[in-house]
Design a protein around this motif. Structure first.
Motif, PDB file in Angstrom:
ATOM      1  N   VAL A  41       0.843  -1.201   0.000  1.00 43.85           N
ATOM      2  CA  VAL A  41       0.000   0.000   0.000  1.00 43.85           C
ATOM      3  C   VAL A  41       0.876   1.248   0.000  1.00 43.85           C
ATOM      4  O   VAL A  41       0.645   2.195  -0.778  1.00 43.85           O
ATOM      5  N   THR A 170      -0.416  -3.140  -7.221  1.00 44.11           N
ATOM      6  CA  THR A 170       0.921  -2.554  -7.079  1.00 44.11           C
ATOM      7  C   THR A 170       1.771  -2.815  -8.318  1.00 44.11           C
ATOM      8  O   THR A 170       2.486  -1.921  -8.798  1.00 44.11           O
ATOM      9  N   ALA A 224      -4.025   4.312  -3.603  1.00 43.90           N
ATOM     10  CA  ALA A 224      -3.429   3.696  -2.413  1.00 43.90           C
ATOM     11  C   ALA A 224      -4.367   3.800  -1.218  1.00 43.90           C
ATOM     12  O   ALA A 224      -4.436   2.886  -0.381  1.00 43.90           O
TER      13      ALA A 224
END
Length: 352
Positions: A41, A170, A224
């Protein structure tokens, strides 16, 4: 140093690391999986700031605000509507990007330390808004019990599924940052960072480049925020203080500015050390501070430069507090944009 390794071998190491990351939930206990998800994150969060700070050279101390916009928008949509998770992610990302564009407009008139103060004020205003707007944000207690939902039928309630989803996002974000950094716009951001006057002379729209970098970086930070909500199932104002903005600046600096891998390396060190040094609660900050100081004095390019994973290869080997002890011939310049800027400076000196 890994710069002695062939590029193909580095790609193979990266592929092995990705496979290991996918298999991680089957190899370790749930706490380690949660820490790994939190590192991912913050990797996405730092990637957004890296576009603003690392590529464009704009120091922002309000990045936690756009991180919070993405988190709260997604939290309210997940709690109050039946929107699919994909639409929730799009709405939160666009919302954070719009806020970032508005903040980026201040870069037309302010720059340097003044822009940093502006973003610091924005971050503090956003935090006070979260505290006082109880009906919308839940006030100081935040919004608990946020459902993870599902992604095209994939239930994200189990921790391992949430982790794998965050890992996939990600990878996509890092791939986007890699492509962006090698595009014309990426070179334009680097040119603005190095010298705005020379960038204008090359036909680059400097104000527009700054604003767009704020918008793109803020949108990624908003994404995020969505990932953090999915991981924790809770959102509260304490997560979006100015301290969080300073933390992500540290991640970018330690990992390596204007690099794709830098935010990941910085997050592993900063977030990992924060979680696993809890036993040294009285000394954790001191240990982390000394470690950060040594890294930045040894290699200003951060961990990416130490491991030879950045385009900025030094001309000399440097040791902490000592300086250069050797010189390598034929080392490449920091960036293609930096090469052009240095050539322009040399031409100006000759003409004078």
């Amino acid at each position: 140093m890994l710069q002695v390794l062939p590029k193909k071998l580095l790609w193979a190491i990266g592929a092995i690391a990705l496979v290991a990351a996918v298999l991680l939930p089957n190899l370790v206990e749930p706490y380690t999986v949660r820490v790994a998800a939190l590192i991912l994150v913050f990797t996405v969060f730092a990637t957004g700031l890296n576009i603003i700070l690392g590529f464009t050279g704009l120091l922002s101390f309000g990045h936690a605000a756009v991180f919070g916009v993405g988190a709260y928008v997604s939290a309210r949509l997940l709690l109050d509507t039946g929107m699919p998770l994909l639409l929730v992610m799009v709405a939160a990302t666009v919302g954070a990007g719009v806020v970032g564009l508005l903040v980026g407009l201040t870069s037309w008139r302010a720059g340097g330390d003044y822009l940093a103060l502006v973003t610091l004020g924005v971050g503090q205003i956003f935090y006070l808004f979260l505290i006082n707007e109880k009906d919308l944000t839940g006030g100081a207690t935040g919004l608990p019990g946020i459902p993870a939902g599902n992604f095209f039928g994939w239930d994200l309630a189990p921790l391992e599924n949430t982790y794998l989803f965050i890992l996939g996002v990600t990878v996509v974000v890092m791939g986007f940052a890699w492509v962006l950094g090698r595009s014309y716009f990426g070179r334009a951001m680097l040119a603005v960072r190095e010298d705005e006057i020379i960038a204008r002379a090359h036909g680059i729209n400097v104000p527009l480049t700054k604003v767009l970098s704020f918008g793109i970086g803020s949108a990624i930070a908003g994404l995020a925020g969505v990932l953090q909500v999915l991981l924790l199932g809770f959102v509260g104002p304490a997560t979006f203080k100015v301290d969080q903005s300073i933390l992500v600046v540290e991640i970018v600096l330690i990992g390596g500015m204007a690099t794709t891998i830098g935010p990941l390396l910085g997050s592993i060190l900063v977030i990992g050390s924060t979680e696993y040094l809890r036993a040294l609660a009285d000394y954790r900050s001191a240990v982390f501070g000394v470690l950060m100081l040594v890294i930045l004095l040894w290699r200003p390019g951060g961990l990416a430069q130490i491991f030879g994973l950045s385009s900025r290869t030094p001309n000399a080997v440097r040791l902490p507090f000592i300086g250069r002890i050797g010189r390598r011939k034929g080392a490449p310049a920091a960036t293609p944009a930096a090469d052009e800027i240095e050539d322009e400076h040399e031409k100006e000196e000759v003409s004078r």
